[in-house]
Design a protein around this motif. Structure first.
Motif, short mmCIF file in Angstrom:
data_model
loop_
_atom_site.label_atom_id
_atom_site.label_comp_id
_atom_site.label_asym_id
_atom_site.label_seq_id
_atom_site.Cartn_x
_atom_site.Cartn_y
_atom_site.Cartn_z
N HIS A 121 0.81 -1.21 0.00
CA HIS A 121 0.00 0.00 0.00
C HIS A 121 0.85 1.27 0.00
CE1 HIS A 121 -3.61 -2.37 0.54
NE2 HIS A 121 -3.09 -2.94 1.61
N ARG A 122 2.15 1.13 -0.15
CA ARG A 122 3.04 2.29 -0.10
C ARG A 122 3.51 2.65 -1.51
NH1 ARG A 122 4.02 2.94 5.33
NH2 ARG A 122 4.05 5.13 4.71
N LEU A 123 3.59 3.96 -1.77
CA LEU A 123 3.98 4.45 -3.09
C LEU A 123 5.18 5.39 -2.94
CD1 LEU A 123 3.11 4.24 -6.07
CD2 LEU A 123 1.74 6.30 -5.72
N ILE A 124 6.21 5.12 -3.73
CA ILE A 124 7.49 5.82 -3.63
C ILE A 124 7.84 6.39 -4.99
CG2 ILE A 124 9.96 5.49 -3.17
CD1 ILE A 124 8.80 2.85 -1.60
N PHE A 125 8.32 7.63 -5.00
CA PHE A 125 8.79 8.24 -6.24
C PHE A 125 10.23 8.69 -6.06
CE2 PHE A 125 9.36 12.08 -8.95
CZ PHE A 125 9.33 11.42 -10.17
N HIS A 126 11.12 8.18 -6.91
CA HIS A 126 12.52 8.61 -6.93
C HIS A 126 12.79 9.21 -8.30
CE1 HIS A 126 16.89 8.58 -6.94
NE2 HIS A 126 16.86 8.39 -5.63
N ALA A 127 13.15 10.49 -8.31
CA ALA A 127 13.25 11.23 -9.57
C ALA A 127 14.54 10.99 -10.34
CB ALA A 127 13.09 12.73 -9.29
N GLY A 128 15.54 10.34 -9.72
CA GLY A 128 16.82 10.24 -10.41
C GLY A 128 17.33 11.63 -10.74
N ASP A 129 17.70 11.85 -12.01
CA ASP A 129 18.13 13.18 -12.43
C ASP A 129 17.05 13.91 -13.22
OD1 ASP A 129 20.53 13.64 -11.21
OD2 ASP A 129 21.78 13.20 -12.95
N LEU A 130 15.80 13.50 -13.08
CA LEU A 130 14.69 14.30 -13.60
C LEU A 130 14.56 15.52 -12.70
CD1 LEU A 130 12.18 14.82 -15.36
CD2 LEU A 130 10.89 13.34 -13.78
N ASN A 131 14.84 16.69 -13.27
CA ASN A 131 14.94 17.88 -12.44
C ASN A 131 14.63 19.12 -13.28
OD1 ASN A 131 15.50 19.52 -10.21
ND2 ASN A 131 17.71 19.47 -10.49
N TRP A 132 14.31 20.20 -12.62
CA TRP A 132 14.13 21.48 -13.29
C TRP A 132 15.51 22.15 -13.31
CZ3 TRP A 132 9.02 24.56 -12.62
CH2 TRP A 132 9.02 25.69 -13.44
N TRP A 133 16.31 21.78 -14.30
CA TRP A 133 17.70 22.21 -14.38
C TRP A 133 17.80 23.61 -14.99
CZ3 TRP A 133 20.89 19.19 -11.80
CH2 TRP A 133 20.67 17.81 -11.74
N GLU A 158 -0.24 13.08 -11.64
CA GLU A 158 -1.46 13.62 -11.06
C GLU A 158 -2.40 12.49 -10.61
OE1 GLU A 158 -5.12 16.73 -12.14
OE2 GLU A 158 -3.59 16.25 -13.64
N GLY A 159 -2.94 12.63 -9.42
CA GLY A 159 -3.85 11.63 -8.87
C GLY A 159 -3.18 10.57 -8.02
N GLU A 160 -1.85 10.50 -8.05
CA GLU A 160 -1.13 9.53 -7.24
C GLU A 160 -0.99 10.03 -5.80
OE1 GLU A 160 -0.56 6.69 -8.35
OE2 GLU A 160 -0.08 6.78 -10.50
N THR A 161 -1.13 9.13 -4.84
CA THR A 161 -0.94 9.47 -3.43
C THR A 161 0.41 8.91 -3.01
OG1 THR A 161 -3.32 9.40 -3.04
CG2 THR A 161 -1.89 9.29 -1.11
N ILE A 162 1.40 9.76 -2.97
CA ILE A 162 2.79 9.33 -2.80
C ILE A 162 3.21 9.46 -1.33
CG2 ILE A 162 5.18 9.83 -3.43
CD1 ILE A 162 4.10 10.70 -6.17
N ASP A 163 3.73 8.38 -0.80
CA ASP A 163 4.17 8.38 0.59
C ASP A 163 5.53 9.05 0.76
OD1 ASP A 163 2.09 6.73 2.12
OD2 ASP A 163 2.53 5.43 0.41
N ALA A 164 6.49 8.67 -0.07
CA ALA A 164 7.84 9.23 0.03
C ALA A 164 8.30 9.62 -1.37
CB ALA A 164 8.81 8.22 0.63
N ALA A 165 8.74 10.88 -1.51
CA ALA A 165 9.24 11.37 -2.79
C ALA A 165 10.66 11.87 -2.60
CB ALA A 165 8.35 12.48 -3.32
N PHE A 166 11.52 11.53 -3.54
CA PHE A 166 12.92 11.92 -3.52
C PHE A 166 13.17 12.81 -4.74
CE2 PHE A 166 12.26 7.72 -1.75
CZ PHE A 166 12.81 7.85 -0.48
N ILE A 167 13.39 14.11 -4.50
CA ILE A 167 13.44 15.11 -5.56
C ILE A 167 14.74 15.91 -5.46
CG2 ILE A 167 12.25 17.08 -6.63
CD1 ILE A 167 10.52 14.60 -6.61
N PRO A 168 15.42 16.16 -6.58
CA PRO A 168 16.65 16.95 -6.52
C PRO A 168 16.41 18.38 -6.05
CG PRO A 168 16.50 15.76 -8.61
CD PRO A 168 15.16 15.63 -7.93
#
Length: 229
Positions: A121-133, A158-168
């Motif tokens: 039931h957990r949702l994780i987003f890791h952006a890697g090097d996807l960034n607003w450079w 949009e519409g995702e319920t994310i528990d942990a997000a890792f953003i640059p």
């Protein structure tokens, strides 16, 4: 679920059923004491978003003979021909199931992919090097293209319920370091936002915690620090 900040963009996420390692990197090439066997018998998934050396540390390959280890690698990564590990290659805009994980990839506007991973039931987003450079030395056209590509990929969540997000949140961008985090939190959001790619400039985390969404920003102060999400 427990999240441990390792270094740079590297995080270890442990749930009741498995362990996920994202973009492991030991600066200078010196391995630390992380060993998947310490988490046995849980499956141990090793995610690498792209081939840049600050995201793909070849020390992860020494775990190939541990049967609970499964590598999930961007397809720009090339392993030795004699490599015997359990590997799944991914490309942008792909959906797949690996073990007990449901994985969706986004396209990076640098190299490789970003990962949206569902574990139970957990949702994780890791952006890697996807960034607003947004680089001061680049042309307006370049920076506008980066903005467009970043926002389009993030909007797809949009519409995702994310528990942990890792953003640059890269301080080399100077006053533009927070563009990616701002856009993500204002348009998608997460229960806990973990800044990354901040080159040991921990004041980045403190500054982001002053934002309107600051209560959701993890206050990372040191490598090895653990958080409950």
């Amino acid at each position: 679920m427990n999240v441990t900040y390792l270094h740079h963009s590297g995080f270890l996420v442990e749930t009741k059923k498995n362990v996920m390692l994202f973009d492991y990197y030991t600066e200078g090439g010196k391995p630390d004491q992380l060993m998947p066997s310490d988490y046995a018998p849980k499956p141990f998934y090793v995610f690498v978003s792209h081939a840049h050396e600050d995201h793909f540390d070849k020390h992860i390959l020494r775990w190939a003979n541990q049967k609970q280890v499964h590598y999930i690698l961007s397809d720009d990564i090339h392993l030795p021909k004699d490599f015997q590990g359990n590997v799944t290659y991914v490309k942008p805009h792909q959906s797949l199931t690996v073990g007990d994980l449901n994985i969706r990839t986004l396209a990076s506007n640098d190299e490789g992919v970003a990962f949206l991973v569902q574990s139970g039931h957990r949702l994780i987003f890791h952006a890697g090097d996807l960034n607003w450079w947004h680089w001061k030395g680049e042309s307006d056209a370049f920076n506008q293209d980066i903005e467009k590509s970043y926002c389009a990929e993030i909007d797809s969540l949009e519409g995702e319920t994310i528990d942990a997000a890792f953003i640059p949140a890269d301080p080399r961008l100077e006053e533009y370091y927070d563009l990616a985090v701002n856009y993500f939190m204002e348009n998608i959001g997460a229960k806990v936002l973990f800044p990354m790619h901040f080159w040991r400039k921990y004041d980045v985390c403190s500054k982001l915690r002053q934002k309107p969404y600051g209560a959701h920003v993890a206050h990372i102060k040191a490598e090895g620090e653990a958080f409950s999400v």
